[in-house]
Design a protein around this motif. Structure first.
Motif, PDB file in Angstrom:
ATOM      1  N   ALA A  15      14.151  23.755  24.053  1.00 52.05           N
ATOM      2  CA  ALA A  15      13.260  23.132  23.071  1.00 52.05           C
ATOM      3  C   ALA A  15      13.564  23.633  21.669  1.00 52.05           C
ATOM      4  O   ALA A  15      13.549  22.864  20.695  1.00 52.05           O
ATOM      5  CB  ALA A  15      11.803  23.438  23.446  1.00 52.05           C
ATOM      6  N   ALA A  16      13.869  24.942  21.550  1.00 49.38           N
ATOM      7  CA  ALA A  16      14.181  25.500  20.233  1.00 49.38           C
ATOM      8  C   ALA A  16      15.475  24.910  19.685  1.00 49.38           C
ATOM      9  O   ALA A  16      15.576  24.551  18.496  1.00 49.38           O
ATOM     10  CB  ALA A  16      14.285  27.022  20.332  1.00 49.38           C
ATOM     11  N   ARG A  17      16.465  24.775  20.542  1.00 49.39           N
ATOM     12  CA  ARG A  17      17.747  24.220  20.093  1.00 49.39           C
ATOM     13  C   ARG A  17      17.616  22.761  19.698  1.00 49.39           C
ATOM     14  O   ARG A  17      18.270  22.285  18.758  1.00 49.39           O
ATOM     15  CB  ARG A  17      18.784  24.390  21.197  1.00 49.39           C
ATOM     16  N   THR A  18      16.763  22.034  20.422  1.00 51.87           N
ATOM     17  CA  THR A  18      16.536  20.622  20.088  1.00 51.87           C
ATOM     18  C   THR A  18      15.950  20.494  18.688  1.00 51.87           C
ATOM     19  O   THR A  18      16.264  19.551  17.947  1.00 51.87           O
ATOM     20  CB  THR A  18      15.588  19.981  21.120  1.00 51.87           C
ATOM     21  N   ARG A  19      15.130  21.465  18.319  1.00 53.71           N
ATOM     22  CA  ARG A  19      14.510  21.462  16.989  1.00 53.71           C
ATOM     23  C   ARG A  19      15.447  22.046  15.935  1.00 53.71           C
ATOM     24  O   ARG A  19      15.105  22.100  14.752  1.00 53.71           O
ATOM     25  CB  ARG A  19      13.211  22.250  17.025  1.00 53.71           C
ATOM     26  N   GLY A  20      16.616  22.530  16.365  1.00 55.56           N
ATOM     27  CA  GLY A  20      17.595  23.050  15.423  1.00 55.56           C
ATOM     28  C   GLY A  20      17.262  24.418  14.872  1.00 55.56           C
ATOM     29  O   GLY A  20      17.677  24.761  13.760  1.00 55.56           O
ATOM     30  N   VAL A  21      16.505  25.229  15.640  1.00 53.13           N
ATOM     31  CA  VAL A  21      16.152  26.573  15.182  1.00 53.13           C
ATOM     32  C   VAL A  21      16.749  27.597  16.137  1.00 53.13           C
ATOM     33  O   VAL A  21      17.132  27.277  17.266  1.00 53.13           O
ATOM     34  CB  VAL A  21      14.619  26.751  15.103  1.00 53.13           C
ATOM     35  N   GLU A  22      16.814  28.842  15.661  1.00 57.30           N
ATOM     36  CA  GLU A  22      17.404  29.906  16.457  1.00 57.30           C
ATOM     37  C   GLU A  22      16.372  30.920  16.912  1.00 57.30           C
ATOM     38  O   GLU A  22      16.710  32.046  17.278  1.00 57.30           O
ATOM     39  CB  GLU A  22      18.514  30.608  15.656  1.00 57.30           C
ATOM     40  N   ASP A  46       9.505  30.068  19.249  1.00 55.06           N
ATOM     41  CA  ASP A  46       8.127  30.387  18.870  1.00 55.06           C
ATOM     42  C   ASP A  46       7.164  29.797  19.895  1.00 55.06           C
ATOM     43  O   ASP A  46       7.581  29.187  20.886  1.00 55.06           O
ATOM     44  CB  ASP A  46       7.822  29.872  17.461  1.00 55.06           C
ATOM     45  N   GLU A  58       5.220  27.292  19.662  1.00 53.45           N
ATOM     46  CA  GLU A  58       5.314  25.827  19.715  1.00 53.45           C
ATOM     47  C   GLU A  58       6.430  25.398  20.659  1.00 53.45           C
ATOM     48  O   GLU A  58       6.259  24.474  21.470  1.00 53.45           O
ATOM     49  CB  GLU A  58       5.547  25.268  18.321  1.00 53.45           C
ATOM     50  N   ALA A  59       7.571  26.081  20.588  1.00 53.45           N
ATOM     51  CA  ALA A  59       8.690  25.754  21.470  1.00 53.45           C
ATOM     52  C   ALA A  59       8.336  26.088  22.919  1.00 53.45           C
ATOM     53  O   ALA A  59       8.660  25.335  23.846  1.00 53.45           O
ATOM     54  CB  ALA A  59       9.942  26.511  21.053  1.00 53.45           C
ATOM     55  N   ALA A  80       5.896  23.458  24.163  1.00 54.14           N
ATOM     56  CA  ALA A  80       6.577  22.173  24.366  1.00 54.14           C
ATOM     57  C   ALA A  80       7.414  22.209  25.637  1.00 54.14           C
ATOM     58  O   ALA A  80       7.523  21.209  26.359  1.00 54.14           O
ATOM     59  CB  ALA A  80       7.453  21.858  23.164  1.00 54.14           C
TER      60      ALA A  80
END
Length: 455
Positions: free
Chosen positions: A238-245, A248, A250-251, A254
């Motif tokens: 989920a974090a990678r889908t949002r483009g973050v490293e 959190d 929220e991830a 989700a």
């Protein structure tokens, strides 16, 4: 090198690499689930289970001493039962075959053992036969395992989440070393996920995680290491889908589709919610009690803790106003052990509603409290002579039991005689209320007390 038989190949640990011998391979494929890639390779990597990993422990002797001894592993899901079978196979160089009790029948069991026997005769290679959920096997299916165990054609490793003394046949029990696996602590699960974040077999440091998100995943895992890694892998995706490293909350939410419940099992929220839960049941508000039950369950509270609180409350706040309350609470506690979550949540809800709507009395609590207070105050006079043990030679010369009246010989089965020591002969500890079933008990107890004391 023999490959695992296709019939029993589902959910096997990674296969050996070419030329790597007959044991498990050393490098899982990158496409394998995180829980598979991070499966411990040695006992020292196993999370929790300190009693099994200790130097000189039976399990360590079996694995490191390469003993051909069958194991019966009993413990909750995700505590390392499959992993132990994998480690045994890897360290002893034995072929690994898995049979699932959910899908295999007697025919498949016999075929697996016959294949292992042929391999042993033909090549000298031994086999670890892992049977998951052995409690699901019928007696006939478990009987089919005995020849392989007795003749040591296989090293059987059978796993069960249910009490094996009720679910496994005696001949199999007597031929196996029974090992009890304990639930993983939050720290154990947290350690598993931290390792997966940094280990090259896992996420290899490619992502960081917020403490709040990590705590959320720990709660949801409920002491299950495999589940925790599944959730972590989903949260990483989920974090990678949002483009973050960074993972959190929220991830994490989700990924597992479960909102983070603000609840710290070691902090104020734990005590506040537990207190409100108990007081709601005591106050007969079933709706409020169910709300707090749901909060605890969703936050990953240990269901055994909840069940223990219900058992205590049944005697503390209900007592003999509803004599079935304790039976209900104990049954729920047993169901938690037998069935496990999430299904046992229904049993907990059943008990919570029953205890909340039951009539309430704290007469049992005040009775034992008053009796304990007298004992602690030193009111512990000698036992009346007629009640003392009179079964040994010379006891009657001491006056023991000589004037005792056998209750069943007295009218109504109640003899008028002193039972308590002189110092508390007139004590009245149990003072029943008139609420619920205790109303009838109150009337009878007051009449019986008068008969006993001759009043």
């Amino acid at each position: 090198m023999d490959e695992p038989d296709a019939l029993f190949d589902d959910d096997l640990p990674p296969r050996p690499t070419p030329g790597g011998g007959g044991s498990l391979g050393s490098t899982p494929e990158a496409s394998a689930p995180l829980a598979v890639r991070m499966r411990p390779r040695t006992l020292d990597e196993l999370a929790g289970q300190g009693q099994l990993r200790a130097a000189g422990s039976p399990l360590r002797q079996v694995i490191e001493g390469d003993q051909s001894l069958s194991l019966l592993l009993w413990g909750p899901p995700g505590t390392g039962k499959t992993t132990i079978a994998s480690i045994l196979s890897r360290h002893t160089g034995r072929h690994f075959v898995e049979v699932s009790a959910v899908s295999a029948g007697v025919k498949e069991v016999r075929a697996a053992i016959e294949t292992a026997r042929n391999r042993l005769v033909r090549t000298g290679a031994e086999t670890v036969l892992f049977v998951d959920e052995v409690h699901r096997f019928s007696k006939a299916q478990q009987d089919a395992l005995l020849p392989g165990v007795e003749n040591r054609w296989v090293t059987l490793v059978a796993a069960t989440t249910e009490n094996p003394f009720f679910s496994v046949i005696s001949p199999l029990l007597s031929r196996s070393l029974l090992l009890r696996l304990e639930s993983l602590t939050d720290d154990d699960v947290r350690g598993v996920m931290r390792s997966a974040l940094t280990d090259e077999r896992g996420l290899d440091g490619s992502l960081q995680i917020d403490e709040e998100a990590l705590d959320h995943l720990v709660r949801l895992a409920g002491g299950d290491a495999r589940r925790s890694l599944t959730y972590l892998e989903a949260a990483a995706g989920a974090a990678r889908t949002r483009g973050v490293e960074r993972i959190d909350v929220e991830a994490a939410e989700a990924a597992v589709d479960t909102a983070a419940v603000r609840y710290d099992r070691q902090g104020d929220q734990h005590y506040d919610v537990t207190s409100a839960f108990i007081k709601s049941i005591r106050g007969s508000d079933a709706d409020a009690a169910l709300h707090y039950l749901a909060r605890m369950v969703e936050a990953g509270e240990d269901p055994r803790f909840i069940a223990r609180r219900l058992v205590i409350l049944a005697s503390e706040d209900i007592g003999l106003a509803d004599p079935t309350a304790l039976t209900t609470a104990v049954a729920a506690a047993q169901a938690v052990q037998l069935i496990g979550m999430p299904e046992a949540g229904l049993n907990l809800a059943h008990a919570v509603i029953a205890l909340a709507v039951a009539p309430k009395s704290n007469a049992v609590t005040t009775a034992i409290a008053a009796a304990t207070a007298d004992v602690r105050a030193g009111k512990v006079g000698p036992v009346p002579a007629h009640l003392r043990d009179a079964h040994y030679a010379g006891s009657q010369k001491l006056g023991h039991g000589t004037s005792y009246t056998y209750s069943h010989d007295a009218p109504y089965g109640i003899a008028q005689q002193q039972y308590a020591p002189d110092v508390v002969a007139d004590a009245a500890y149990y003072c029943p209320t008139e609420i619920g079933a205790e109303g009838g008990i109150k009337e009878r107890w007051e009449r019986v007390r008068r008969l006993i004391r001759g009043r």
